[in-house]
Design a protein around this motif. Structure first.
Motif, mmCIF file in Angstrom:
data_model
loop_
_atom_site.group_PDB
_atom_site.id
_atom_site.type_symbol
_atom_site.label_atom_id
_atom_site.label_comp_id
_atom_site.label_asym_id
_atom_site.label_seq_id
_atom_site.Cartn_x
_atom_site.Cartn_y
_atom_site.Cartn_z
ATOM 1 N N ARG A 1 0.832 -1.190 0.000
ATOM 2 C CA ARG A 1 0.000 0.000 0.000
ATOM 3 C C ARG A 1 0.869 1.243 0.000
ATOM 4 N N HIS A 2 1.819 1.298 -0.868
ATOM 5 C CA HIS A 2 2.624 2.501 -0.938
ATOM 6 C C HIS A 2 2.960 2.817 -2.389
ATOM 7 N N LEU A 3 3.217 4.048 -2.637
ATOM 8 C CA LEU A 3 3.529 4.510 -3.982
ATOM 9 C C LEU A 3 4.971 4.987 -3.992
ATOM 10 N N PHE A 4 5.827 4.244 -4.631
ATOM 11 C CA PHE A 4 7.249 4.559 -4.748
ATOM 12 C C PHE A 4 7.916 4.744 -3.385
ATOM 13 N N GLY A 5 7.429 4.056 -2.397
ATOM 14 C CA GLY A 5 8.052 4.099 -1.078
ATOM 15 C C GLY A 5 7.751 5.340 -0.270
ATOM 16 N N PHE A 6 6.811 6.181 -0.704
ATOM 17 C CA PHE A 6 6.534 7.405 0.031
ATOM 18 C C PHE A 6 5.663 7.162 1.257
ATOM 19 N N SER A 7 4.804 6.179 1.212
ATOM 20 C CA SER A 7 3.900 5.990 2.328
ATOM 21 C C SER A 7 4.328 4.870 3.263
ATOM 22 N N HIS A 8 5.585 4.542 3.266
ATOM 23 C CA HIS A 8 6.037 3.540 4.231
ATOM 24 C C HIS A 8 5.886 4.078 5.633
ATOM 25 N N LYS A 9 5.519 3.212 6.526
ATOM 26 C CA LYS A 9 5.443 3.614 7.922
ATOM 27 C C LYS A 9 6.870 3.767 8.448
ATOM 28 N N PRO A 10 7.107 4.774 9.247
ATOM 29 C CA PRO A 10 8.449 4.901 9.827
ATOM 30 C C PRO A 10 8.682 3.764 10.817
ATOM 31 N N PRO A 11 9.912 3.352 10.967
ATOM 32 C CA PRO A 11 10.181 2.268 11.920
ATOM 33 C C PRO A 11 9.818 2.709 13.332
ATOM 34 N N ARG A 12 9.354 1.771 14.101
ATOM 35 C CA ARG A 12 8.937 2.079 15.466
ATOM 36 C C ARG A 12 10.156 2.386 16.331
ATOM 37 N N GLN A 13 10.037 3.435 17.095
ATOM 38 C CA GLN A 13 11.087 3.830 18.024
ATOM 39 C C GLN A 13 10.517 3.778 19.437
ATOM 40 N N PRO A 14 11.204 3.137 20.351
ATOM 41 C CA PRO A 14 10.686 3.125 21.721
ATOM 42 C C PRO A 14 10.770 4.518 22.334
ATOM 43 N N LYS A 15 9.735 4.867 23.099
ATOM 44 C CA LYS A 15 9.712 6.178 23.737
ATOM 45 C C LYS A 15 10.519 6.136 25.028
ATOM 46 N N GLU A 16 11.131 7.255 25.323
ATOM 47 C CA GLU A 16 11.825 7.390 26.590
ATOM 48 C C GLU A 16 10.779 7.484 27.701
ATOM 49 N N PRO A 17 11.023 6.843 28.822
ATOM 50 C CA PRO A 17 10.048 6.948 29.904
ATOM 51 C C PRO A 17 10.011 8.373 30.441
ATOM 52 N N SER A 18 8.830 8.845 30.720
ATOM 53 C CA SER A 18 8.706 10.199 31.240
ATOM 54 C C SER A 18 8.682 10.128 32.763
ATOM 55 N N ILE A 19 9.764 10.569 33.370
ATOM 56 C CA ILE A 19 9.822 10.598 34.824
ATOM 57 C C ILE A 19 9.952 12.046 35.264
ATOM 58 N N ALA A 20 9.513 12.314 36.451
ATOM 59 C CA ALA A 20 9.555 13.672 36.981
ATOM 60 C C ALA A 20 11.009 14.110 37.143
ATOM 61 N N PRO A 21 11.273 15.397 36.943
ATOM 62 C CA PRO A 21 12.655 15.865 37.120
ATOM 63 C C PRO A 21 13.096 15.650 38.567
ATOM 64 N N GLY A 22 14.327 15.201 38.715
ATOM 65 C CA GLY A 22 14.873 14.956 40.042
ATOM 66 C C GLY A 22 14.675 13.534 40.529
ATOM 67 N N LEU A 23 13.851 12.762 39.868
ATOM 68 C CA LEU A 23 13.601 11.392 40.336
ATOM 69 C C LEU A 23 14.746 10.453 39.979
ATOM 70 N N LYS A 24 15.468 10.743 38.903
ATOM 71 C CA LYS A 24 16.541 9.850 38.450
ATOM 72 C C LYS A 24 17.631 9.669 39.513
ATOM 73 N N PRO A 25 18.159 10.749 40.138
ATOM 74 C CA PRO A 25 19.155 10.514 41.197
ATOM 75 C C PRO A 25 18.583 9.756 42.400
ATOM 76 N N MET A 26 17.294 9.945 42.666
ATOM 77 C CA MET A 26 16.679 9.187 43.754
ATOM 78 C C MET A 26 16.636 7.698 43.415
ATOM 79 N N LEU A 27 16.341 7.403 42.152
ATOM 80 C CA LEU A 27 16.344 6.007 41.703
ATOM 81 C C LEU A 27 17.755 5.433 41.771
ATOM 82 N N ASP A 28 18.752 6.280 41.409
ATOM 83 C CA ASP A 28 20.146 5.830 41.481
ATOM 84 C C ASP A 28 20.538 5.502 42.916
ATOM 85 N N LEU A 29 20.091 6.324 43.877
ATOM 86 C CA LEU A 29 20.393 6.044 45.283
ATOM 87 C C LEU A 29 19.780 4.705 45.700
#
Length: 188
Positions: A49-77
Motif C-alpha cells: 500500500r505505498h507509492l514509490f516508497g513514500f507511504s512507508h510507515k516509519p520504523p517504530r522507536q521506543p519512547k523514553e520513559p517520562s519521569i519527573a525531574p529529580g527522580l533519576k538521582p533518587m532512583l540511582d540512590l
C-alpha cells in the motif's frame, strides 16, 4: 477410526511431495512447494500500500520513559543502596529533592507510593550523613515542599498507614514538631 489427516498425507506421498512440515515463514513455504502443486494462498505476494516508497510507515522507536525531574538521582540512590555501592553525592541528592518536589507542587500532582519510597530513602540517607555542609542538607523550605506534595491525595484513594507515603508524612511531621526545626524555620 481413521484420522482426518490420512487422506492428505497419502495424496502428498502419491504426488511425490513427501511430508512437508509447515513453517510460519512465507519464504520457507515457497521454497518447499513447487508452484504447480501449491495452493494459491501460499504463492500470493503480500499486498503493498505505498507509492514509490513514500507511504512507508516509519520504523517504530521506543519512547523514553517520562519521569519527573529529580527522580533519576533518587532512583540511582535506591539502586546503589540495593547493590551496596557508593551512593550519589549528597549535593546531587539535595538538588534532585528540590527539583522533584518543586515539580510536584507546581503541577499539584500527587506522589505515588513508589515515588514516596524513593523520597523517604533519600531523606533517611541525608539524615544518616548528617553533614555540616549546607549544600548537603535539606532546608526547612525543602521539607515544607515535600510535606505539601505529600498532602495531595487523589479522591477515593484509601490511605494505608503502612505505605511509604504515610511514613514520609510522619517523618516530615516529626521534623516539624522538633524544637530545633522551629528555630531554623525562623532563619529561612
Amino acid at each position: 477410526m481413521r484420522s482426518h489427516l490420512t487422506p492428505s498425507v497419502f495424496r502428498r506421498l502419491l504426488s511425490n511431495e513427501g511430508l512437508i512440515f509447515h513453517c510460519p515463514s512465507r519464504t520457507a513455504l515457497l521454497s518447499r512447494h513447487s508452484h504447480r502443486h501449491a495452493s494459491p494462498h501460499i504463492i500470493r505476494a503480500p499486498g503493498r500500500r505505498h507509492l514509490f516508497g513514500f507511504s512507508h510507515k516509519p520504523p517504530r522507536q521506543p519512547k523514553e520513559p517520562s519521569i519527573a525531574p529529580g527522580l533519576k538521582p533518587m532512583l540511582d540512590l535506591s539502586l546503589m543502596d540495593k547493590i551496596n555501592a557508593k551512593p550519589p553525592p549528597a549535593q546531587e541528592l539535595v538538588k534532585a529533592w528540590r527539583a522533584f518536589f518543586k515539580y510536584k507542587v507546581a503541577k499539584k500532582e500527587p506522589l505515588n507510593n513508589l515515588q514516596a519510597q524513593h523520597a523517604l530513602r533519600v531523606y533517611q540517607h541525608l539524615q544518616k550523613l548528617d553533614s555540616e555542609d549546607p549544600d548537603c542538607k535539606l532546608t526547612w523550605s525543602d521539607l515544607k515542599a515535600a510535606w505539601l506534595a505529600s498532602s495531595f491525595i487523589p479522591e477515593g484513594l484509601p490511605v494505608d498507614p503502612d505505605d511509604s507515603l504515610a511514613k514520609l508524612a510522619r517523618l516530615l511531621h516529626a521534623e516539624w514538631q522538633q524544637p530545633s526545626a522551629k528555630d531554623t524555620a525562623l532563619q529561612y
